[in-house]
Scaffold this motif. Structure first.
Motif, PDB file in Angstrom:
ATOM      1  N   CYS A 136       0.834  -1.216   0.000  1.00 13.92           N
ATOM      2  CA  CYS A 136       0.000   0.000   0.000  1.00 13.92           C
ATOM      3  C   CYS A 136       0.862   1.256   0.000  1.00 13.92           C
ATOM      4  O   CYS A 136       0.523   2.251  -0.655  1.00 13.92           O
ATOM      5  CB  CYS A 136      -0.934  -0.021   1.212  1.00 13.92           C
ATOM      6  N   ALA A 137       1.973   1.230   0.724  1.00 10.62           N
ATOM      7  CA  ALA A 137       2.891   2.372   0.721  1.00 10.62           C
ATOM      8  C   ALA A 137       3.502   2.566  -0.663  1.00 10.62           C
ATOM      9  O   ALA A 137       3.716   3.702  -1.111  1.00 10.62           O
ATOM     10  CB  ALA A 137       3.988   2.156   1.767  1.00 10.62           C
ATOM     11  N   GLU A 138       3.781   1.465  -1.359  1.00 10.21           N
ATOM     12  CA  GLU A 138       4.311   1.561  -2.721  1.00 10.21           C
ATOM     13  C   GLU A 138       3.297   2.209  -3.657  1.00 10.21           C
ATOM     14  O   GLU A 138       3.666   2.987  -4.551  1.00 10.21           O
ATOM     15  CB  GLU A 138       4.704   0.167  -3.230  1.00 10.21           C
ATOM     16  N   CYS A 139       2.007   1.920  -3.432  1.00  7.33           N
ATOM     17  CA  CYS A 139       0.960   2.574  -4.231  1.00  7.33           C
ATOM     18  C   CYS A 139       0.977   4.085  -3.993  1.00  7.33           C
ATOM     19  O   CYS A 139       0.853   4.874  -4.935  1.00  7.33           O
ATOM     20  CB  CYS A 139      -0.410   2.005  -3.863  1.00  7.33           C
ATOM     21  N   SER A 140       1.141   4.470  -2.742  1.00  3.55           N
ATOM     22  CA  SER A 140       1.193   5.895  -2.423  1.00  3.55           C
ATOM     23  C   SER A 140       2.395   6.564  -3.089  1.00  3.55           C
ATOM     24  O   SER A 140       2.274   7.671  -3.635  1.00  3.55           O
ATOM     25  CB  SER A 140       1.253   6.096  -0.908  1.00  3.55           C
ATOM     26  N   ILE A 170      -4.105  -2.631  13.188  1.00  2.00           N
ATOM     27  CA  ILE A 170      -3.976  -3.067  11.794  1.00  2.00           C
ATOM     28  C   ILE A 170      -5.018  -2.355  10.934  1.00  2.00           C
ATOM     29  O   ILE A 170      -4.712  -1.822   9.866  1.00  2.00           O
ATOM     30  CB  ILE A 170      -4.140  -4.595  11.679  1.00  2.00           C
ATOM     31  N   LEU A 171      -6.245  -2.330  11.435  1.00  2.00           N
ATOM     32  CA  LEU A 171      -7.334  -1.688  10.709  1.00  2.00           C
ATOM     33  C   LEU A 171      -7.065  -0.200  10.509  1.00  2.00           C
ATOM     34  O   LEU A 171      -7.225   0.337   9.402  1.00  2.00           O
ATOM     35  CB  LEU A 171      -8.646  -1.893  11.478  1.00  2.00           C
ATOM     36  N   GLN A 213      -6.229   1.870   6.994  1.00  2.55           N
ATOM     37  CA  GLN A 213      -7.058   3.005   6.583  1.00  2.55           C
ATOM     38  C   GLN A 213      -6.207   4.255   6.347  1.00  2.55           C
ATOM     39  O   GLN A 213      -6.429   5.010   5.392  1.00  2.55           O
ATOM     40  CB  GLN A 213      -8.127   3.297   7.634  1.00  2.55           C
ATOM     41  N   ASN A 214      -5.222   4.477   7.215  1.00  2.00           N
ATOM     42  CA  ASN A 214      -4.343   5.639   7.059  1.00  2.00           C
ATOM     43  C   ASN A 214      -3.556   5.581   5.751  1.00  2.00           C
ATOM     44  O   ASN A 214      -3.378   6.602   5.070  1.00  2.00           O
ATOM     45  CB  ASN A 214      -3.383   5.731   8.244  1.00  2.00           C
ATOM     46  N   LEU A 215      -3.073   4.395   5.418  1.00  2.00           N
ATOM     47  CA  LEU A 215      -2.337   4.230   4.160  1.00  2.00           C
ATOM     48  C   LEU A 215      -3.249   4.474   2.959  1.00  2.00           C
ATOM     49  O   LEU A 215      -2.853   5.111   1.982  1.00  2.00           O
ATOM     50  CB  LEU A 215      -1.718   2.832   4.092  1.00  2.00           C
ATOM     51  N   ASP A 216      -4.467   3.976   3.052  1.00  2.00           N
ATOM     52  CA  ASP A 216      -5.428   4.184   1.974  1.00  2.00           C
ATOM     53  C   ASP A 216      -5.788   5.667   1.842  1.00  2.00           C
ATOM     54  O   ASP A 216      -5.927   6.182   0.728  1.00  2.00           O
ATOM     55  CB  ASP A 216      -6.687   3.351   2.237  1.00  2.00           C
ATOM     56  N   ASP A 217      -5.912   6.347   2.981  1.00  2.00           N
ATOM     57  CA  ASP A 217      -6.214   7.784   2.965  1.00  2.00           C
ATOM     58  C   ASP A 217      -5.137   8.567   2.233  1.00  2.00           C
ATOM     59  O   ASP A 217      -5.440   9.536   1.521  1.00  2.00           O
ATOM     60  CB  ASP A 217      -6.343   8.320   4.398  1.00  2.00           C
ATOM     61  N   CYS A 227       0.694  11.390   5.831  1.00  2.00           N
ATOM     62  CA  CYS A 227       1.957  10.687   6.119  1.00  2.00           C
ATOM     63  C   CYS A 227       2.265  10.731   7.613  1.00  2.00           C
ATOM     64  O   CYS A 227       2.706   9.732   8.200  1.00  2.00           O
ATOM     65  CB  CYS A 227       3.097  11.313   5.325  1.00  2.00           C
ATOM     66  N   GLU A 228       2.039  11.883   8.223  1.00  2.00           N
ATOM     67  CA  GLU A 228       2.287  12.006   9.656  1.00  2.00           C
ATOM     68  C   GLU A 228       1.355  11.112  10.456  1.00  2.00           C
ATOM     69  O   GLU A 228       1.763  10.523  11.470  1.00  2.00           O
ATOM     70  CB  GLU A 228       2.140  13.451  10.108  1.00  2.00           C
TER      71      GLU A 228
END
Length: 207
Positions: A16-20, A77-78, A82-86, A192-193
């Motif tokens: 997910c971080a790679e997608c960002s 985890i949840l 969600q934060n990564l998706d945001d 990111c923060e």
């Protein structure tokens, strides 16, 4: 839980971080080589990345629902998922606002903000790569500090950008458009923060 099952969550976070990071690079490329006519196709490209990130999130949620034991608290985890998706969502949101506000040229300080956002996303990528080993990693703290520092730089630049915008721009529609774009660029750094804060919280709970 087997090590394979245990690592699934951390590998999902990395993906997910790679997608960002990919979305951030697409945004910066579009802004640096701005072509209003190309925005629709570029939005489609970044939406594919955002959709891939959504699929990763849903895969994780499906696994989490069935899991009996998890490597960290399932609520954490949840929330981190969600934060990564945001973050990826916010990057796409900048694109969308460039399009519907009919921007014809990119302000130089917006490129500066995009550079900070890219660096933030890169640090998030480093953070996720270290996260599985958070109890022993000597690098994870540096990434958290870097993200916090970059977010502070984004906050300061945001204020400067808004001041210059209101000081130099006389077209009220252009002011409204760029206010929104600057706000969403700053939201990317905030996202990111939030990820860094979540990781720090997990470390505190498990120390």
């Amino acid at each position: 839980m087997s090590k394979k099952q245990d690592s699934y969550y951390f590998q999902n976070f990395i993906a997910c971080a790679e997608c960002s990071c990919q979305a951030a690079q697409l945004l910066k490329k579009a802004m640096a080589n701005f072509d209003q006519q190309a925005l629709i196709s570029q939005m489609e490209e970044i939406h594919k990345v955002e959709h891939a990130a959504d699929l990763k999130k849903h895969e994780l949620l499906n696994t989490l629902v069935k899991a009996f034991i998890t490597p960290i608290e399932r609520e954490d985890i949840l929330q981190l998922s969600q934060n990564l998706d945001d973050l990826t969502d916010k990057l796409e949101d900048v694109f969308i606002r460039l399009y519907y506000n009919r921007v014809t040229a990119i302000r130089p300080d917006a490129l500066e903000m995009a550079d900070i956002v890219i660096r933030c996303c890169q640090e998030v990528g480093k953070l996720m790569n270290e996260f599985a080993d958070f109890k022993r990693s000597k690098l994870i703290h540096d990434s958290i500090v870097s993200i916090n520092t970059l977010e502070e730089s984004a906050d300061k630049l945001f204020i400067d950008c808004m001041f210059r915008l209101h000081d130099t721009c006389k077209d009220p529609l252009e002011v409204i458009a760029w206010r929104e774009i600057y706000i969403y660029l700053e939201k990317c750094a905030d996202a990111c923060e939030h990820i860094a804060d979540m990781v720090e919280s997990v470390m505190m709970k498990n120390s």
